[in-house]
Motif scaffolding. Structure first.
Motif, mmCIF file in Angstrom:
data_model
loop_
_atom_site.group_PDB
_atom_site.id
_atom_site.type_symbol
_atom_site.label_atom_id
_atom_site.label_comp_id
_atom_site.label_asym_id
_atom_site.label_seq_id
_atom_site.Cartn_x
_atom_site.Cartn_y
_atom_site.Cartn_z
ATOM 1 N N ILE A 126 7.253 -0.427 0.399
ATOM 2 C CA ILE A 126 6.081 0.380 0.057
ATOM 3 C C ILE A 126 4.963 -0.470 -0.518
ATOM 4 O O ILE A 126 5.197 -1.479 -1.169
ATOM 5 C CB ILE A 126 6.420 1.510 -0.938
ATOM 6 N N TRP A 178 -0.901 4.426 -2.048
ATOM 7 C CA TRP A 178 0.009 5.545 -1.866
ATOM 8 C C TRP A 178 -0.757 6.861 -1.925
ATOM 9 O O TRP A 178 -1.656 7.025 -2.746
ATOM 10 C CB TRP A 178 1.039 5.549 -2.994
ATOM 11 N N TRP A 191 9.994 8.270 -4.081
ATOM 12 C CA TRP A 191 8.966 7.782 -3.137
ATOM 13 C C TRP A 191 8.292 8.961 -2.422
ATOM 14 O O TRP A 191 8.108 8.953 -1.201
ATOM 15 C CB TRP A 191 9.600 6.823 -2.127
#
Ligand code: MTE
Ligand code: MO
Length: 378
Positions: free
Chosen positions: A64, A69, A216
């Motif tokens: 990631i 994000w 996540w």
């Protein structure tokens, strides 16, 4: 390293490095994914240090880039939205909740006959102070439609078998999604969430099994039916509505999603294999917790569960935190000794003395924790 570990993929070897660097005292559970639990004596603090927090992965750790994000909320909403982590922090109130995180499979190793699933002992549990925004506030900003009955949670981690399928995609009944204790969290114990615990965003669903605490988190699909994502259906994280014995036929229709964790306790001192002196005083302590029903009392036994004495229970703090219990025992004579702790909740449900009722997937074993040691003559 043992043979099983050598067989792990390159990716998993990096995962092992993460574990030995950040959580050197956890005990690895052999599996294609990275899973590791704490020793009970490393859980002897009201807030579990992140170092001692267990790790549970249904698949591979995702690669990631936390900087860009985003969390998308869509489905049964009037106004679908996409939030950056910064937007979540600046547009919504930050709140914190102290809550126990426990894997539904914690204690599975004590079931007989053994069931499939990771063979956790007692260490797939921890208590942390979670900080984030209320999921209810996010859903309000997206204007839920009356048809919204469940959330479905998504994240980029994939199964370890190379199938390309999501590792897990679970959700919450809308009432729990809207409950004030349910968060989209970005910090644990005052520090930003770490990768192993779902950075940059994870669900915190106090009282629910850990499987509902999606790590996540990148998308919430608001559903008009019970979510049917990966590991929601079949017998996954479900208990039979009426008992199913070993080897009996299984009909998934008779299984219901686990929405509440049972009353339970853990002895955090002394540790397994302890020694103590006959006629001396032995301090026994640990924690008790339950899903949504508060803990009422804890009793402790020094003879494997034949006789019991009341333990002191610290006054309740936050409703989803675990509560410290303490008892002082005077072992009369030398020889082996087995300590047990047994908690009861306010509805009168107590921990079973052996194991919880056997179930095909080995969930929710809240049987009493036993710690054995030796009393030596003075
Ligand atoms: N994305 C994702 N979220 C997940 C999981 C997972 O494999 N992937 N495992 C779940 C399960 S079964 C548990 S018990 C908890 C464990 O959280 P932890 O690893 O932070 O201890 O995360 C839950 N959230
Ligand atoms: Mo879990």
């Amino acid at each position: 390293m043992n043979a099983g570990q050598v067989l792990l993929s390159m990716a998993a070897q990096n995962e092992l490095q993460l574990l030995s660097r950040f959580k050197p005292r956890l005990k690895l559970i052999e599996d294609a994914a990275l899973n590791a639990e704490a020793m009970p004596e490393d859980l002897d603090a009201p807030l579990t240090p992140v170092e001692s927090f267990f790790v549970r992965n249904n698949g591979m750790l995702p690669q990631i880039a936390a900087d860009d994000w985003t969390l998308t909320i869509d489905g049964e909403v009037e106004a679908p939205r996409r939030f950056t982590v910064e937007a979540l922090k600046s547009q919504f109130e930050t709140v914190s909740v102290t809550a126990v995180l426990e894997c539904a499979g914690n204690g599975r190793v004590q079931f007989s006959p053994a069931t499939d699933g990771l063979q956790w002992s007692n260490g797939a549990v921890a208590c942390g102070r979670w900080e984030g925004v209320r999921l209810a506030d996010l859903l309000a900003a997206c204007k839920l439609k009356p048809s919204a009955v469940y959330t479905g949670h998504y994240s980029p981690d994939l199964m370890a078998d190379g199938s390309g399928k999501p590792a897990i995609s679970r959700g919450l009944p809308i009432a729990k999604a809207l409950a004030p204790e349910t968060l989209v969290a970005f910090a644990l114990n005052g520090e930003p969430l770490t990768l192993l615990h779902g950075a940059p965003l994870r669900i915190v669903a106090p009282g629910y099994p850990g499987s509902a605490w999606q790590k996540w988190l990148s998308r919430i699909w608001v559903r008009d039916r019970e979510h049917d994502g990966e590991k929601m259906a079949g017998t996954n994280y479900r208990l039979p509505r009426k008992a199913v014995g070993p080897g009996e036929p299984i009909d998934p229709k008779d299984f219901a999603v686990i929405t509440d964790m049972p009353v339970k306790s853990l002895i955090t001192a002394p540790a397994e294999g302890f020694t103590t002196r006959a006629g001396g005083l032995l301090d026994v302590r640990g924690f008790a917790w339950s899903g949504h029903t508060p803990v009422a009392s804890v009793v402790v036994s020094a003879d494997g569960g034949t006789t019991w004495q009341a333990a002191d229970l610290e006054p309740p703090g936050e409703p989803f935190a675990w509560r410290r219990f303490k008892a002082v025992i005077r072992p009369p004579r030398g020889g082996p000794i087995t300590l047990c702790a047994r908690a009861t909740d306010v509805s009168g449900r107590s921990q079973p003395l052996g194991s919880a009722e056997w179930n095909p997937r080995g969930y929710c074993n809240n049987g009493t924790h036993r710690v054995s040691g030796r009393v030596v003559e003075a």
